[in-house]
Scaffold this motif. Structure first.
Motif, mmCIF file in Angstrom:
data_model
loop_
_atom_site.group_PDB
_atom_site.id
_atom_site.type_symbol
_atom_site.label_atom_id
_atom_site.label_comp_id
_atom_site.label_asym_id
_atom_site.label_seq_id
_atom_site.Cartn_x
_atom_site.Cartn_y
_atom_site.Cartn_z
ATOM 1 N N VAL A 221 21.312 13.346 -42.170
ATOM 2 C CA VAL A 221 22.007 14.061 -41.040
ATOM 3 C C VAL A 221 20.786 14.660 -40.161
ATOM 4 C CG1 VAL A 221 23.438 15.304 -42.629
ATOM 5 C CG2 VAL A 221 21.514 16.402 -42.354
ATOM 6 N N GLY A 222 21.236 15.044 -38.889
ATOM 7 C CA GLY A 222 20.266 15.561 -37.817
ATOM 8 C C GLY A 222 21.078 15.897 -36.553
ATOM 9 N N ASP A 223 20.508 16.575 -35.822
ATOM 10 C CA ASP A 223 21.091 17.089 -34.545
ATOM 11 C C ASP A 223 20.793 15.965 -33.464
ATOM 12 O OD1 ASP A 223 22.339 19.281 -35.104
ATOM 13 O OD2 ASP A 223 20.475 20.545 -35.125
ATOM 14 N N PHE A 224 21.641 15.524 -32.611
ATOM 15 C CA PHE A 224 21.566 14.389 -31.655
ATOM 16 C C PHE A 224 20.361 15.143 -30.659
ATOM 17 C CE2 PHE A 224 22.208 12.120 -27.413
ATOM 18 C CZ PHE A 224 22.395 11.081 -28.047
ATOM 19 N N ALA A 225 19.062 14.355 -30.466
ATOM 20 C CA ALA A 225 18.188 14.831 -29.763
ATOM 21 C C ALA A 225 18.232 14.182 -28.296
ATOM 22 C CB ALA A 225 16.949 14.241 -30.243
ATOM 23 N N PRO A 226 18.040 15.113 -27.392
ATOM 24 C CA PRO A 226 18.065 14.487 -25.863
ATOM 25 C C PRO A 226 17.050 13.223 -25.868
ATOM 26 C CG PRO A 226 17.530 17.026 -25.823
ATOM 27 C CD PRO A 226 17.158 16.363 -27.287
ATOM 28 N N ARG A 227 17.402 12.200 -24.682
ATOM 29 C CA ARG A 227 16.644 10.965 -24.611
ATOM 30 C C ARG A 227 16.872 10.480 -23.150
ATOM 31 N NH1 ARG A 227 19.135 8.419 -29.482
ATOM 32 N NH2 ARG A 227 19.175 10.479 -29.889
ATOM 33 N N LEU A 246 25.178 18.816 -25.435
ATOM 34 C CA LEU A 246 25.156 20.358 -25.250
ATOM 35 C C LEU A 246 26.181 21.130 -25.979
ATOM 36 C CD1 LEU A 246 24.665 20.776 -21.307
ATOM 37 C CD2 LEU A 246 22.891 20.865 -22.978
ATOM 38 N N LEU A 247 25.710 21.897 -26.786
ATOM 39 C CA LEU A 247 26.688 22.707 -27.479
ATOM 40 C C LEU A 247 27.707 23.610 -27.033
ATOM 41 C CD1 LEU A 247 24.811 23.678 -30.787
ATOM 42 C CD2 LEU A 247 26.248 21.394 -30.301
ATOM 43 N N GLN A 252 34.813 25.340 -32.196
ATOM 44 C CA GLN A 252 33.738 25.272 -33.280
ATOM 45 C C GLN A 252 33.043 24.002 -33.445
ATOM 46 O OE1 GLN A 252 34.321 26.622 -37.087
ATOM 47 N NE2 GLN A 252 32.079 26.930 -37.527
ATOM 48 N N ASP A 253 31.639 23.751 -33.094
ATOM 49 C CA ASP A 253 31.131 22.446 -33.288
ATOM 50 C C ASP A 253 31.605 21.455 -32.288
ATOM 51 O OD1 ASP A 253 29.476 23.190 -35.390
ATOM 52 O OD2 ASP A 253 30.795 22.676 -36.980
ATOM 53 N N ALA A 254 32.017 21.782 -31.257
ATOM 54 C CA ALA A 254 32.488 21.061 -29.899
ATOM 55 C C ALA A 254 30.901 20.834 -29.265
ATOM 56 C CB ALA A 254 33.407 21.491 -29.010
ATOM 57 N N ALA A 255 30.937 19.798 -28.236
ATOM 58 C CA ALA A 255 29.778 19.498 -27.535
ATOM 59 C C ALA A 255 30.124 18.782 -26.266
ATOM 60 C CB ALA A 255 28.659 18.969 -28.281
ATOM 61 N N MET A 256 29.295 18.879 -25.206
ATOM 62 C CA MET A 256 29.345 18.191 -24.008
ATOM 63 C C MET A 256 28.199 17.388 -23.906
ATOM 64 S SD MET A 256 30.647 20.903 -21.142
ATOM 65 C CE MET A 256 29.922 22.542 -21.778
ATOM 66 N N PRO A 267 20.932 19.172 -15.759
ATOM 67 C CA PRO A 267 22.138 20.349 -15.809
ATOM 68 C C PRO A 267 21.568 21.537 -16.631
ATOM 69 C CG PRO A 267 23.017 18.710 -16.936
ATOM 70 C CD PRO A 267 21.698 17.908 -16.319
ATOM 71 N N PRO A 268 22.036 22.765 -16.239
ATOM 72 C CA PRO A 268 21.763 23.809 -16.764
ATOM 73 C C PRO A 268 22.747 23.972 -18.116
ATOM 74 C CG PRO A 268 23.023 24.658 -14.939
ATOM 75 C CD PRO A 268 22.744 23.075 -15.043
ATOM 76 N N ALA A 269 22.435 24.673 -19.066
ATOM 77 C CA ALA A 269 23.338 24.427 -20.262
ATOM 78 C C ALA A 269 24.515 25.757 -20.144
ATOM 79 C CB ALA A 269 22.557 25.353 -21.522
#
Length: 270
Positions: A221-227, A246-247, A252-256, A267-269
């Motif tokens: 498991v792991g969070d998706f890292a920027p790349r 971006l969370l 709940q647990d949706a993301a962009m 872009p800003p969070a």
């Protein structure tokens, strides 16, 4: 035709809910001619009954919490009262109906639509907890295949990356992105072992790509890292984009997922 068997308290709550919505409407809201003198507040019960195709007596009993109803008839009443999606779902719940399979897709705050559109040069997606594609901006459809062209039950970012040749041509280095998205997914899925959306997606992935069985068996498991990734545009050479997950606060647990050309600011969070 299945009929609900809601408790007395739920039936009473449904009746009050429908009555409140009826009293908010005017004849003009539903395409009926107005009259100069109306003692009733909002629509009359008989007007709703006609619009829904039921008897006045039965609709009166429904508002009084004295009868159960079928889902089909309640759908007709919801249309007559011009209920929006959230109100329609609430009415069904009060009547004792479980959400239909199509109702299970997560809803999202409409304000997030404006957030996506606020990035005119950055392709962006709003993703549900199981990476279902809920919304996208215009910049996304100028770079990637339009999600609207795919059946809704297959409109899932991970599924499209591992099964659709057009997505793989856009992102030749799709495999590490897909694997990290799957790790991100597993992190959320393990918290909700009974969630149907995760089970449904896992079944589709195993069926569509049995050759990636080692992926689907992986428990990491792991969070998706920027790349930074190279995305191939139509008729052009690969172009570098920053890819960030971006969370989002809702659901709940949706993301962009935002993809920013490297020559522009990140872009800003939201």
């Amino acid at each position: 035709m299945a009929t609900s068997t809601a408790t007395s308290a739920l039936r009473s709550g449904l009746g009050g809910f429908l009555r409140a919505h009826r009293e908010r409407l005017t004849p003009g809201d539903v395409g009926l001619p107005g009259t100069a003198r109306r003692r009733a507040k909002g629509l009359r019960r008989e007007e709703v009954a006609v619009l829904a195709g039921v008897s006045v007596a039965w609709y009166t009993w429904l508002e009084q919490g004295r009868v159960d109803t079928s889902r089909q008839v309640l759908d007709a009443v919801a249309r007559a009262l011009r209920l929006d999606d959230a109100s329609h779902r609430h009415a069904l719940a009060l009547a004792g109906f479980a959400p239909a399979p199509g109702d299970a897709r997560p809803a999202y705050d409409p304000e997030l639509r404006a957030v996506l559109d606020g990035w005119p040069d950055s392709p962006a997606l709003l993703l549900g907890p199981a990476l279902d594609i809920l919304a996208w901006n215009h910049a996304y459809t100028t770079l990637w295949p339009d999600p609207a062209a795919f059946p809704e039950d297959r409109r899932n970012l991970l599924l499209l990356l591992v099964t659709d040749a057009r997505h793989q041509r856009r992102l030749p280095g799709w495999e590490p992105v897909a694997m990290d998205l799957y790790r991100h997914l597993r992190t959320r899925a393990d918290r909700r072992p009974d969630a149907e959306d995760f089970r449904h997606l896992t079944g589709l992935l195993r069926s569509a790509r049995p050759d990636l069985a080692d992926w689907w068996a992986c428990r990491s498991v792991g969070d998706f890292a920027p790349r930074t990734v190279d995305i191939t545009e139509d008729g052009g050479s690969p172009r570098a984009y920053g890819m960030t997950l971006l969370l989002a606060p809702q659901p709940q647990d949706a993301a962009m997922l935002v993809q920013t050309p490297t020559h522009t600011a990140k872009p800003p969070a939201p």
